[in-house]
Design an enzyme around this catalytic site. Structure first.
Site, short mmCIF file in Angstrom:
data_model
loop_
_atom_site.label_atom_id
_atom_site.label_comp_id
_atom_site.label_asym_id
_atom_site.label_seq_id
_atom_site.Cartn_x
_atom_site.Cartn_y
_atom_site.Cartn_z
N LYS A 1 8.90 3.71 9.41
CA LYS A 1 8.64 2.61 8.48
C LYS A 1 9.97 1.92 8.21
O LYS A 1 10.90 2.54 7.68
CB LYS A 1 8.03 3.18 7.19
CG LYS A 1 7.87 2.17 6.08
CD LYS A 1 7.26 2.83 4.86
CE LYS A 1 7.42 1.96 3.62
NZ LYS A 1 6.97 2.65 2.40
N GLU B 1 2.81 -8.20 9.91
CA GLU B 1 3.64 -6.99 9.81
C GLU B 1 3.02 -5.84 10.60
O GLU B 1 1.86 -5.91 11.02
CB GLU B 1 3.85 -6.57 8.36
CG GLU B 1 2.58 -6.12 7.66
CD GLU B 1 2.84 -5.14 6.52
OE1 GLU B 1 3.54 -4.13 6.72
OE2 GLU B 1 2.30 -5.38 5.42
N SER C 1 10.02 -1.79 -4.82
CA SER C 1 10.00 -2.08 -3.39
C SER C 1 11.04 -3.13 -3.01
O SER C 1 11.23 -4.13 -3.71
CB SER C 1 8.62 -2.60 -2.99
OG SER C 1 8.65 -3.01 -1.63
N ALA C 2 11.69 -2.90 -1.87
CA ALA C 2 12.64 -3.88 -1.33
C ALA C 2 11.94 -5.19 -0.97
O ALA C 2 12.60 -6.21 -0.78
CB ALA C 2 13.34 -3.30 -0.10
N ASP C 3 10.60 -5.17 -0.92
CA ASP C 3 9.86 -6.43 -0.65
C ASP C 3 10.20 -7.48 -1.71
O ASP C 3 10.26 -8.68 -1.40
CB ASP C 3 8.34 -6.19 -0.71
CG ASP C 3 7.82 -5.31 0.41
OD1 ASP C 3 8.59 -4.96 1.33
OD2 ASP C 3 6.62 -4.96 0.36
N VAL D 1 6.84 -5.48 4.72
CA VAL D 1 6.88 -6.89 4.32
C VAL D 1 8.33 -7.39 4.31
O VAL D 1 8.64 -8.45 4.87
CB VAL D 1 6.22 -7.08 2.93
CG1 VAL D 1 6.50 -8.47 2.38
CG2 VAL D 1 4.71 -6.83 3.04
N ASP E 1 11.95 3.07 -8.75
CA ASP E 1 11.22 2.75 -7.51
C ASP E 1 10.67 1.33 -7.56
O ASP E 1 9.61 1.08 -8.13
CB ASP E 1 10.10 3.78 -7.28
CG ASP E 1 9.52 3.68 -5.88
OD1 ASP E 1 9.87 2.73 -5.15
OD2 ASP E 1 8.70 4.55 -5.52
N LYS F 1 -1.52 -3.76 -5.22
CA LYS F 1 -2.42 -2.67 -5.63
C LYS F 1 -2.08 -2.19 -7.03
O LYS F 1 -0.93 -2.23 -7.45
CB LYS F 1 -2.24 -1.49 -4.67
CG LYS F 1 -2.90 -1.68 -3.34
CD LYS F 1 -3.20 -0.32 -2.72
CE LYS F 1 -3.97 -0.50 -1.44
NZ LYS F 1 -3.08 -0.85 -0.31
#
Ligand code: PSU
Ligand code: MN
Length: 303
Positions: free
Chosen positions: A86, A25, A140-142, A106, A138, A159
Site C-alpha cells: 500500500k 487508484e 490520512s496523508a490523503d 488516494v 492518525d 466512511k
C-alpha cells in the site's frame, strides 16, 4: 515527460489525441476489496469511464515505473498479489527504487496523476481524520495531499470509521473545498448523509468544471473533493453500518492495529461483518463515481 512514468498504449493514444482522461487508484483493488470482485470491479469501472467518453488510467507502481493505465494482466497481478504494498506519499520513492509492486492510495494516485497531467481522479472513499486522532495522531496523508496537489477527487464521501466532522475541519483549515453533487449534505460512503454539509453544492459537470478551473486559474493550488452520494437503491441501512463500524473500531483497538494497517483492517472487518453486503454497496458507489468523473473530465476539456 517524467522519467518514472510509463503510459499504457490506450492512455498514450488518449494523450496524443487530447482526449479527457480519468485517473483511478489501485489500493482499492489490492487492499480494499477481495479477489475476484476487485479485478472485476476495476475492469467494469474502466469501461464505465470509456462509455462516458473519457479514457481510464488506473495507476500503480511496477518494475520501477509509475504505470499510468494498466493491462488486463497487470490488473490481475495487483488483484491477486498479497505482497502488493500500500503506497502513500511516504512510500512512493521506496517502491520505485526497489522495483516492488505497489498499489497507490488516494494521496499517491494524486501525485502520479499530477505528474501525468491528469486532472480528474475517481475513487470510492478518501482517507481522513480517524476517531481518536487527538491521541493517535492518525490522520490520512490523503488530506495533506488534497491540500497541495491539484487534482479533483471524485468520491462518495468518507466512511464513518473516521471522524467525519474533524475530517471536514481539517480540509477547511487547509483550504480544500468540498463540493457535493445533487444534494447539500456530505455523504458518508455507505449512506447518503453524514449529518454534515459539504461547502458547495454543484450539480452539473459544467458547474463543477468551472469552479475547479477558476480555483486553479487563481493560482490556488491543491485538490478539490467532489462528493457524490451512493445511489439510494445501493445505500446501506444507517443503523446497521453504524453498529458494525463501532464493532470493527473496537476490535482494531483491542488488537493494537496501527499505522497504515488501520484502514485496510477496518474495511476488511466491515465486509466480513456485513457478509459481503458492504462490498456490493462499495462496488455500486465506485461505478456511480466513475460516471460522475467521466462527465467531469469531459466538461473540463470543453470548458
Ligand atoms: N477508504 C475507503 N476505501 C479505501 C481506502 C479508504 O473507503 O480503499 C483506501 C484508499 O486508498 C485511501 C487509503 O487513500 O485507504 C487511506 O489509507 P490511510 O487511512 O492509511 O491513509
Ligand atoms: Mn493512518
Amino acid at each position: 515527460m517524467h522519467q518514472f512514468l510509463l503510459f499504457s498504449p490506450e492512455v498514450a493514444a488518449a494523450r496524443a489525441a487530447g482526449k479527457p482522461i480519468v485517473a483511478l487508484e489501485s489500493t482499492i483493488i489490492s487492499h480494499g476489496m477481495p479477489y475476484p470482485q476487485n479485478v472485476r470491479m476495476a475492469r467494469e469501472v474502466e469501461q464505465i469511464i470509456r462509455d462516458g467518453g473519457a479514457v481510464p488510467a488506473t495507476i500503480a507502481v511496477m518494475g520501477g515505473k509509475i504505470c499510468i493505465g494498466l493491462s488486463e494482466e497487470q490488473l490481475e497481478l495487483l488483484g491477486t498479489s498479497p505482497d502488493a504494498m500500500k503506497v502513500s506519499r511516504r512510500d512512493l520513492a521506496y517502491v520505485l527504487a526497489q522495483s516492488k509492486l505497489g498499489a497507490t492510495t488516494v494521496a499517491a494516485t494524486m501525485i502520479c496523476a499530477a505528474l501525468a497531467g491528469i486532472q480528474v481522479f475517481v475513487t470510492g472513499g478518501i482517507g481522513g481524520v480517524h476517531r481518536g486522532a487527538e491521541t493517535s495522531f492518525d490522520i490520512s496523508a490523503d488530506l495533506q495531499e488534497l491540500a497541495r496537489t491539484s487534482v479533483a477527487v471524485v468520491c462518495a464521501g468518507v466512511k464513518s470509521i473516521l471522524d467525519i466532522g474533524l475530517t471536514l475541519e481539517y480540509l477547511e483549515t487547509h483550504g480544500v473545498p468540498v463540493v457535493s453533487v445533487g444534494q447539500r449534505g456530505f455523504p458518508a460512503f455507505f449512506t447518503r448523509e453524514s449529518g454534515f454539509n459539504a461547502d458547495f453544492q454543484l450539480d452539473t459537470p459544467a458547474e463543477q468544471a468551472a469552479f475547479i478551473q477558476t480555483k486553479w486559474q487563481l493560482g490556488l493550488d491543491g485538490g478539490i473533493v467532489v462528493s457524490n452520494p451512493v445511489p439510494e437503491a445501493d445505500a446501506m441501512p444507517k443503523a446497521e453500518i453504524d453498529a458494525i463500524t463501532l464493532q470493527a473500531l473496537g476490535e482494531a483497538d483491542a488488537q493494537g492495529v496501527t499505522g497504515k494497517n488501520v484502514t485496510p483492517f477496518l474495511l476488511g472487518r466491515i465486509k466480513q461483518l456485513t457478509e459481503g453486503r458492504s462490498l456490493a454497496t462499495n462496488i455500486a458507489l465506485v461505478k456511480n463515481n466513475a460516471r460522475c468523473g467521466a462527465a467531469l473530465a469531459c466538461a473540463m476539456q470543453s470548458h
